[in-house]
Write a protein that holds these residues in place. Structure first.
Motif, PDB file in Angstrom:
ATOM      1  N   PRO A   1       1.039  -0.891  -0.049  1.00 23.53           N
ATOM      2  CA  PRO A   1      -0.087  -0.401  -0.318  1.00 23.53           C
ATOM      3  C   PRO A   1       0.976   1.408  -0.073  1.00 23.53           C
ATOM      4  O   PRO A   1       1.814   1.196   0.689  1.00 23.53           O
ATOM      5  CB  PRO A   1      -0.815  -0.249   1.609  1.00 23.53           C
ATOM      6  N   ILE A   2       0.183   2.507  -0.701  1.00 21.59           N
ATOM      7  CA  ILE A   2       1.268   3.699  -0.657  1.00 21.59           C
ATOM      8  C   ILE A   2       0.062   4.957   0.436  1.00 21.59           C
ATOM      9  O   ILE A   2      -0.678   4.432   0.375  1.00 21.59           O
ATOM     10  CB  ILE A   2       0.951   4.197  -2.298  1.00 21.59           C
ATOM     11  N   ASP A   3       1.116   4.776   1.098  1.00 21.91           N
ATOM     12  CA  ASP A   3       0.421   5.997   2.392  1.00 21.91           C
ATOM     13  C   ASP A   3       0.020   6.995   1.163  1.00 21.91           C
ATOM     14  O   ASP A   3       1.031   8.283   1.070  1.00 21.91           O
ATOM     15  CB  ASP A   3       1.502   6.071   3.170  1.00 21.91           C
ATOM     16  N   THR A   4      -1.300   7.019   0.685  1.00 20.06           N
ATOM     17  CA  THR A   4      -1.851   8.739   0.327  1.00 20.06           C
ATOM     18  C   THR A   4      -1.712   9.825   1.509  1.00 20.06           C
ATOM     19  O   THR A   4      -1.145  10.977   0.276  1.00 20.06           O
ATOM     20  CB  THR A   4      -3.191   8.494   0.211  1.00 20.06           C
ATOM     21  N   ASN A   5      -1.823   9.783   2.364  1.00 18.76           N
ATOM     22  CA  ASN A   5      -0.876  10.741   3.225  1.00 18.76           C
ATOM     23  C   ASN A   5       0.106  11.187   3.124  1.00 18.76           C
ATOM     24  O   ASN A   5       0.405  12.634   2.620  1.00 18.76           O
ATOM     25  CB  ASN A   5      -1.778  10.908   5.105  1.00 18.76           C
ATOM     26  N   GLU A   6       0.793  10.328   3.799  1.00 19.61           N
ATOM     27  CA  GLU A   6       2.588  10.857   3.128  1.00 19.61           C
ATOM     28  C   GLU A   6       2.630  11.424   1.474  1.00 19.61           C
ATOM     29  O   GLU A   6       3.576  12.177   1.574  1.00 19.61           O
ATOM     30  CB  GLU A   6       3.816   9.668   2.730  1.00 19.61           C
ATOM     31  N   LEU A   7       2.384  10.243   1.035  1.00 17.51           N
ATOM     32  CA  LEU A   7       2.214  11.053  -0.978  1.00 17.51           C
ATOM     33  C   LEU A   7       1.490  12.760  -1.009  1.00 17.51           C
ATOM     34  O   LEU A   7       2.198  13.186  -1.729  1.00 17.51           O
ATOM     35  CB  LEU A   7       1.134  10.705  -1.480  1.00 17.51           C
ATOM     36  N   GLU A   8       0.076  13.027  -0.259  1.00 15.14           N
ATOM     37  CA  GLU A   8       0.272  14.755  -0.361  1.00 15.14           C
ATOM     38  C   GLU A   8       0.440  15.056   0.399  1.00 15.14           C
ATOM     39  O   GLU A   8       0.953  16.392  -0.320  1.00 15.14           O
ATOM     40  CB  GLU A   8      -1.473  14.673   0.679  1.00 15.14           C
ATOM     41  N   ALA A   9       1.150  15.236   1.371  1.00 17.31           N
ATOM     42  CA  ALA A   9       2.828  15.918   2.183  1.00 17.31           C
ATOM     43  C   ALA A   9       3.875  16.560   1.142  1.00 17.31           C
ATOM     44  O   ALA A   9       4.191  17.256   0.660  1.00 17.31           O
ATOM     45  CB  ALA A   9       3.020  15.220   3.423  1.00 17.31           C
ATOM     46  N   SER A  10       4.562  14.868   0.390  1.00 20.15           N
ATOM     47  CA  SER A  10       5.372  15.299  -0.378  1.00 20.15           C
ATOM     48  C   SER A  10       4.949  15.835  -1.370  1.00 20.15           C
ATOM     49  O   SER A  10       5.248  16.721  -2.318  1.00 20.15           O
ATOM     50  CB  SER A  10       5.792  13.550  -0.813  1.00 20.15           C
TER      51      SER A  10
ATOM     52  N   TYR B   1       2.319  18.577  -1.626  1.00 21.50           N
ATOM     53  CA  TYR B   1       2.515  19.990  -1.277  1.00 21.50           C
ATOM     54  C   TYR B   1       4.305  20.541  -1.379  1.00 21.50           C
ATOM     55  O   TYR B   1       4.668  21.724  -1.581  1.00 21.50           O
ATOM     56  CB  TYR B   1       2.049  20.206   0.027  1.00 21.50           C
ATOM     57  N   SER B   2       4.918  19.263  -0.836  1.00 22.26           N
ATOM     58  CA  SER B   2       6.716  19.435  -0.525  1.00 22.26           C
ATOM     59  C   SER B   2       7.322  20.342  -1.709  1.00 22.26           C
ATOM     60  O   SER B   2       7.861  21.253  -1.675  1.00 22.26           O
ATOM     61  CB  SER B   2       6.802  19.022   0.150  1.00 22.26           C
TER      62      SER B   2
ATOM     63  N   TYR C   1      -1.535  24.049  -9.389  1.00 28.59           N
ATOM     64  CA  TYR C   1      -0.294  23.400  -9.923  1.00 28.59           C
ATOM     65  C   TYR C   1       0.296  22.676 -10.300  1.00 28.59           C
ATOM     66  O   TYR C   1      -0.477  21.677 -10.157  1.00 28.59           O
ATOM     67  CB  TYR C   1       0.727  23.333  -8.333  1.00 28.59           C
ATOM     68  N   THR C   2       0.762  21.788 -11.229  1.00 21.83           N
ATOM     69  CA  THR C   2       1.487  20.765 -12.057  1.00 21.83           C
ATOM     70  C   THR C   2       2.651  21.213 -12.148  1.00 21.83           C
ATOM     71  O   THR C   2       3.584  21.646 -12.335  1.00 21.83           O
ATOM     72  CB  THR C   2       0.625  20.397 -12.820  1.00 21.83           C
TER      73      THR C   2
ATOM     74  N   ILE D   1      -1.965  19.592  -8.731  1.00 18.39           N
ATOM     75  CA  ILE D   1      -2.773  20.605  -7.325  1.00 18.39           C
ATOM     76  C   ILE D   1      -4.847  21.403  -8.025  1.00 18.39           C
ATOM     77  O   ILE D   1      -3.567  21.993  -8.637  1.00 18.39           O
ATOM     78  CB  ILE D   1      -2.178  20.833  -6.363  1.00 18.39           C
ATOM     79  N   LEU D   2      -5.163  20.808  -7.574  1.00 20.91           N
ATOM     80  CA  LEU D   2      -6.205  21.305  -8.078  1.00 20.91           C
ATOM     81  C   LEU D   2      -7.063  21.869  -7.734  1.00 20.91           C
ATOM     82  O   LEU D   2      -7.854  21.319  -6.713  1.00 20.91           O
ATOM     83  CB  LEU D   2      -7.474  20.834  -9.921  1.00 20.91           C
ATOM     84  N   PRO D   3      -7.215  23.189  -7.212  1.00 23.74           N
ATOM     85  CA  PRO D   3      -7.530  24.082  -5.844  1.00 23.74           C
ATOM     86  C   PRO D   3      -9.183  24.580  -6.472  1.00 23.74           C
ATOM     87  O   PRO D   3      -9.331  23.606  -7.591  1.00 23.74           O
ATOM     88  CB  PRO D   3      -7.029  25.620  -6.130  1.00 23.74           C
ATOM     89  N   GLU D   4     -10.468  24.549  -5.538  1.00 23.35           N
ATOM     90  CA  GLU D   4     -11.818  25.269  -5.776  1.00 23.35           C
ATOM     91  C   GLU D   4     -12.209  26.121  -6.773  1.00 23.35           C
ATOM     92  O   GLU D   4     -11.039  27.110  -7.710  1.00 23.35           O
ATOM     93  CB  GLU D   4     -11.766  25.690  -4.733  1.00 23.35           C
ATOM     94  N   GLY D   5     -12.531  25.684  -7.628  1.00 27.81           N
ATOM     95  CA  GLY D   5     -13.077  26.477  -9.246  1.00 27.81           C
ATOM     96  C   GLY D   5     -11.954  26.048 -10.688  1.00 27.81           C
ATOM     97  O   GLY D   5     -12.075  26.125 -11.697  1.00 27.81           O
TER      98      GLY D   5
END
Length: 206
Positions: free
Chosen positions: A23-32, A34-35, A55-56, A107-111
């Motif tokens: 399993p891939i830790d999606t929380n760690e992947l999310e933090a990476s 953003y970093s 962001y892309t 990373i796609l924000p609101e809108g």
């Protein structure tokens, strides 16, 4: 007796990442994600200059697997998923394998939206989902025959999925979708107040 069958199938692969590895830790992947986004000034500038919402890393980074170990783990798992999909597609690859061509963060924000497009220089494309908050947009897939249906009526509401002109797929975090790269797709507007985060990739032949 009538014989009606479907021809020229368009295949869509959907699976949990864990089906082909640890399993891939999606929380760690999310933090990476953003970093990397915070440090990637070239990517931020490209997004600003090209009007890309959020962001892309598509135009700025080619070494995600080197930057964070979790991306190296992800790539190893994706390799196995792509191999499984290639077997389903019954590709005759000869002595050349399908290889990762590029991988990038979204990373796609609101809108935010990502317009309809294809990946013309690849064989298999896909996305794995890191954060899909409530209200985040599903992936919209387009029937590749649509430009040729010049005089065809629209489909009935509730038509079988295989006959629809567009299909929407709302994956969960930790899932991966794969399709052949010629399949046109888009991301409609993100209606969530939170970011929709995914990692997309292309595989080429040879």
């Amino acid at each position: 007796m009538s014989d009606i069958k479907s021809l020229f199938a368009t295949r869509l692969y959907r699976a949990a990442l864990s089906e082909q590895g640890d399993p891939i830790d999606t929380n760690e992947l999310e933090a990476s994600c953003y970093s990397i986004a915070e440090d990637d000034e070239a990517g931020q500038q490209w997004c600003e200059e090209n009007g890309y919402p959020g962001y892309t890393s598509y135009a700025s980074l080619t070494d995600l697997g080197w930057r964070f170990p979790i991306f190296a783990d992800l790539i190893a798992v994706l390799d196995r998923h792509v191999q499984a999909f290639a077997r389903d597609l019954e590709f005759d690859l000869g002595d050349r394998a399908l290889k990762l061509e590029d991988i990038w963060i979204n990373i796609l924000p609101e809108g935010g939206t990502h317009g309809s497009h294809i990946h013309p220089h690849s064989v298999i494309s896909g996305t794995t989902y890191v954060a899909m908050p409530e209200g985040a947009s599903a992936l919209k897939l387009e029937d590749p025959r649509l430009p040729m249906m010049m005089a065809a009526p629209t489909r009935q509401k509730g038509a079988r999925e295989e006959l629809r002109s567009f299909v929407y797929v709302a994956p969960k975090p930790g899932e991966v979708l794969l399709w052949e790269s010629w399949l046109r797709h888009e991301v409609p507007m993100n209606l969530s107040e939170e970011d929709r985060i995914s990692v997309s990739f292309n595989y080429s032949w040879g």
